[in-house]
Design a protein around this motif. Structure first.
Motif, PDB file in Angstrom:
ATOM      1  N   ALA A 164       0.830  -1.211   0.000  1.00  0.00           N
ATOM      2  CA  ALA A 164       0.000   0.000   0.000  1.00  0.00           C
ATOM      3  C   ALA A 164       0.861   1.255   0.000  1.00  0.00           C
ATOM      4  O   ALA A 164       1.666   1.480   0.902  1.00  0.00           O
ATOM      5  N   SER A 165       0.706   2.062  -1.029  1.00  0.00           N
ATOM      6  CA  SER A 165       1.327   3.393  -1.088  1.00  0.00           C
ATOM      7  C   SER A 165       0.573   4.176  -2.145  1.00  0.00           C
ATOM      8  O   SER A 165      -0.387   3.662  -2.727  1.00  0.00           O
ATOM      9  N   ARG A 166       1.010   5.401  -2.439  1.00  0.00           N
ATOM     10  CA  ARG A 166       0.270   6.206  -3.422  1.00  0.00           C
ATOM     11  C   ARG A 166       0.251   5.526  -4.788  1.00  0.00           C
ATOM     12  O   ARG A 166      -0.728   5.600  -5.514  1.00  0.00           O
ATOM     13  N   SER A 167       1.357   4.828  -5.122  1.00  0.00           N
ATOM     14  CA  SER A 167       1.398   4.156  -6.431  1.00  0.00           C
ATOM     15  C   SER A 167       1.419   2.641  -6.273  1.00  0.00           C
ATOM     16  O   SER A 167       1.755   1.930  -7.210  1.00  0.00           O
ATOM     17  N   GLY A 168       1.084   2.150  -5.063  1.00  0.00           N
ATOM     18  CA  GLY A 168       1.157   0.702  -4.799  1.00  0.00           C
ATOM     19  C   GLY A 168      -0.060  -0.044  -5.334  1.00  0.00           C
ATOM     20  O   GLY A 168      -0.949   0.539  -5.959  1.00  0.00           O
TER      21      GLY A 168
HETATM   22  N1  LIG Z   1      17.480   5.651   2.685  1.00  0.00           N
HETATM   23  C1  LIG Z   1      18.156   5.400   3.802  1.00  0.00           C
HETATM   24  O1  LIG Z   1      19.389   5.227   3.804  1.00  0.00           O
HETATM   25  C2  LIG Z   1      17.408   5.271   5.113  1.00  0.00           C
HETATM   26  C3  LIG Z   1      18.131   4.890   6.257  1.00  0.00           C
HETATM   27  C4  LIG Z   1      17.430   4.713   7.457  1.00  0.00           C
HETATM   28  C5  LIG Z   1      16.059   4.937   7.492  1.00  0.00           C
HETATM   29  N2  LIG Z   1      15.385   5.314   6.355  1.00  0.00           N
HETATM   30  C6  LIG Z   1      13.923   5.532   6.418  1.00  0.00           C
HETATM   31  O2  LIG Z   1      13.293   4.481   5.722  1.00  0.00           O
HETATM   32  C7  LIG Z   1      12.096   4.970   5.105  1.00  0.00           C
HETATM   33  C8  LIG Z   1      12.133   4.664   3.618  1.00  0.00           C
HETATM   34  O3  LIG Z   1      13.263   5.298   3.073  1.00  0.00           O
HETATM   35  P1  LIG Z   1      13.518   5.300   1.525  1.00  0.00           P
HETATM   36  O4  LIG Z   1      14.862   5.892   1.330  1.00  0.00           O
HETATM   37  O5  LIG Z   1      13.213   3.953   0.946  1.00  0.00           O
HETATM   38  O6  LIG Z   1      12.418   6.357   1.075  1.00  0.00           O
HETATM   39  P2  LIG Z   1      11.754   6.526  -0.346  1.00  0.00           P
HETATM   40  O7  LIG Z   1      12.595   5.890  -1.399  1.00  0.00           O
HETATM   41  O8  LIG Z   1      11.425   7.957  -0.449  1.00  0.00           O
HETATM   42  O9  LIG Z   1      10.419   5.660  -0.231  1.00  0.00           O
HETATM   43  C9  LIG Z   1       9.352   6.145   0.466  1.00  0.00           C
HETATM   44  C10 LIG Z   1       8.151   5.230   0.215  1.00  0.00           C
HETATM   45  O10 LIG Z   1       7.042   5.876   0.829  1.00  0.00           O
HETATM   46  C11 LIG Z   1       5.973   5.960  -0.099  1.00  0.00           C
HETATM   47  N3  LIG Z   1       5.310   7.244   0.153  1.00  0.00           N
HETATM   48  C12 LIG Z   1       5.817   8.496   0.012  1.00  0.00           C
HETATM   49  N4  LIG Z   1       4.873   9.412   0.333  1.00  0.00           N
HETATM   50  C13 LIG Z   1       3.751   8.733   0.661  1.00  0.00           C
HETATM   51  C14 LIG Z   1       2.444   9.102   1.072  1.00  0.00           C
HETATM   52  N5  LIG Z   1       2.065  10.403   1.191  1.00  0.00           N
HETATM   53  N6  LIG Z   1       1.557   8.138   1.361  1.00  0.00           N
HETATM   54  C15 LIG Z   1       1.896   6.829   1.226  1.00  0.00           C
HETATM   55  N7  LIG Z   1       3.117   6.394   0.856  1.00  0.00           N
HETATM   56  C16 LIG Z   1       4.028   7.347   0.562  1.00  0.00           C
HETATM   57  C17 LIG Z   1       6.567   5.898  -1.486  1.00  0.00           C
HETATM   58  O11 LIG Z   1       5.703   5.211  -2.412  1.00  0.00           O
HETATM   59  P3  LIG Z   1       4.675   6.000  -3.351  1.00  0.00           P
HETATM   60  O12 LIG Z   1       5.467   7.007  -4.085  1.00  0.00           O
HETATM   61  O13 LIG Z   1       4.083   4.918  -4.192  1.00  0.00           O
HETATM   62  O14 LIG Z   1       3.653   6.604  -2.422  1.00  0.00           O
HETATM   63  C18 LIG Z   1       7.819   5.024  -1.247  1.00  0.00           C
HETATM   64  O15 LIG Z   1       7.489   3.655  -1.431  1.00  0.00           O
HETATM   65  C19 LIG Z   1      12.004   6.457   5.429  1.00  0.00           C
HETATM   66  O16 LIG Z   1      11.178   6.629   6.575  1.00  0.00           O
HETATM   67  C20 LIG Z   1      13.447   6.815   5.750  1.00  0.00           C
HETATM   68  O17 LIG Z   1      13.523   7.926   6.595  1.00  0.00           O
HETATM   69  C21 LIG Z   1      16.040   5.472   5.171  1.00  0.00           C
END
Ligand SMILES: NC(=O)c1ccc[n+]([C@@H]2O[C@H](COP(=O)([O-])OP(=O)(O)OC[C@H]3O[C@@H](n4cnc5c(N)ncnc54)[C@H](OP(=O)(O)O)[C@@H]3O)[C@@H](O)[C@H]2O)c1
Length: 254
Positions: free
Chosen positions: A14-18
């Motif tokens: 589940a996500s915006r594009s899921g």
């Molecule tokens: N990247 C790192 O190194 C790292 C390290 C530690 C912790 N984290 C944490 O892990 C999490 C994921 O990180 P990531 O780097 O994978 O982030 P990301 O690539 O930006 O992915 C975010 C996900 O959230 C979904 N999303 C975004 N806005 C949304 C909304 N309004 N409603 C529902 N879904 C939404 C997106 O899917 P859709 O676009 O389909 O909605 C996407 O699948 C974050 O909380 C981040 O802070 C990341």
């Protein structure tokens, strides 16, 4: 999701594009996502505002277990930064049902899919890391850990720090990527002020400039520099090493 499906578990992405539309900013999308669900993998949004209500609604809908994705070193992050993850941790701890928190290091996939991909492809990565090493974790290991925590007992009230098996400086990581990709990519060490100036010049919003500053402040302090053994604790195997990730992802830089 692929890991759970391969194990024969029913799962709703589940996500915006899921597969099922879910938007943190649109509570009308929440009930259909929660119907019939027993466990939730919670990936926090940046804006903490909707998280407590979502967790309450989920429990009312019958959810009995949360696995929240957070970040290693969250306790050291300056106040005000990464409020989404901090709020998600608090919300699941206060949910009254089973909860587990995963705290990973920086994802290896940041180099190939996300934060640092475009700049690496342009041949230059410039960051204020102070040459402090980071045990980058492969996102597949995070998924494998999450899948086990969602579907097996014995992890209630646990917080798992998870990382890759070895720490590398960003300069070493970029050298490994450049060698595998067969091209020149430079790593440049910046001061925090230089980095912020580059981000602002590239039009990065001020809130994200602050979050990246908080991230690299923690990194430079060395709190997350040593490998953590959470992958082995949960999965009983070693995490994927950085060279293994680079060989899988090499097309991203060629
Ligand atoms: N990247 C790192 O190194 C790292 C390290 C530690 C912790 N984290 C944490 O892990 C999490 C994921 O990180 P990531 O780097 O994978 O982030 P990301 O690539 O930006 O992915 C975010 C996900 O959230 C979904 N999303 C975004 N806005 C949304 C909304 N309004 N409603 C529902 N879904 C939404 C997106 O899917 P859709 O676009 O389909 O909605 C996407 O699948 C974050 O909380 C981040 O802070 C990341």
């Amino acid at each position: 999701m692929r890991t759970l499906r391969a194990a024969g578990e029913p799962v709703r992405a589940a996500s915006r594009s899921g597969e099922v539309r879910f938007d943190w900013t649109d509570p009308d999308t929440w009930p259909a996502v929660l119907a019939g669900v027993s466990a939730v993998y919670l990936v926090a949004p940046d804006d903490p505002a909707p998280i407590p209500d979502f967790v309450k609604q989920a429990v009312q809908a019958g959810v009995g277990r949360f696995v929240a994705l957070s970040a290693r070193g969250l306790d050291h992050i300056s106040e005000g930064a990464f409020q989404g993850m901090a709020t998600a941790e608090r919300a699941v701890r206060d949910s009254g049902v089973q909860w587990t928190i995963i705290r990973p290091n920086n994802f290896s996939q940041n180099f190939s899919e996300d934060l640092w991909h475009a700049t690496l492809r342009s041949g230059r990565l410039a960051l204020p890391t102070g040459a402090v090493p980071e045990p980058f974790i492969d996102a597949q290991d995070i998924a494998d850990v999450a899948a086990v925590l969602l579907t097996s007992d014995g992890h209630h009230e646990q917080v798992y720090d998870i990382s890759g098996p070895q720490a590398f400086t960003f300069g070493e990581a970029v050298a490994t990527i450049a060698k595998a990709a067969g091209r020149e990519i430079d790593y440049v060490e910046l001061t925090p002020a230089e980095y912020q100036a580059e981000l602002r010049a590239a039009g990065v919003p001020e809130a994200f400039v602050s979050e990246l500053d908080a991230l690299f402040t923690v990194l430079r302090a060395g709190h997350n520099a040593k490998p953590a053994d959470g992958v082995r604790q949960v999965l009983g195997r070693d995490p994927v090493d950085f060279a293994g990730y680079v060989s899988k992802a090499v097309d991203a830089w060629t």
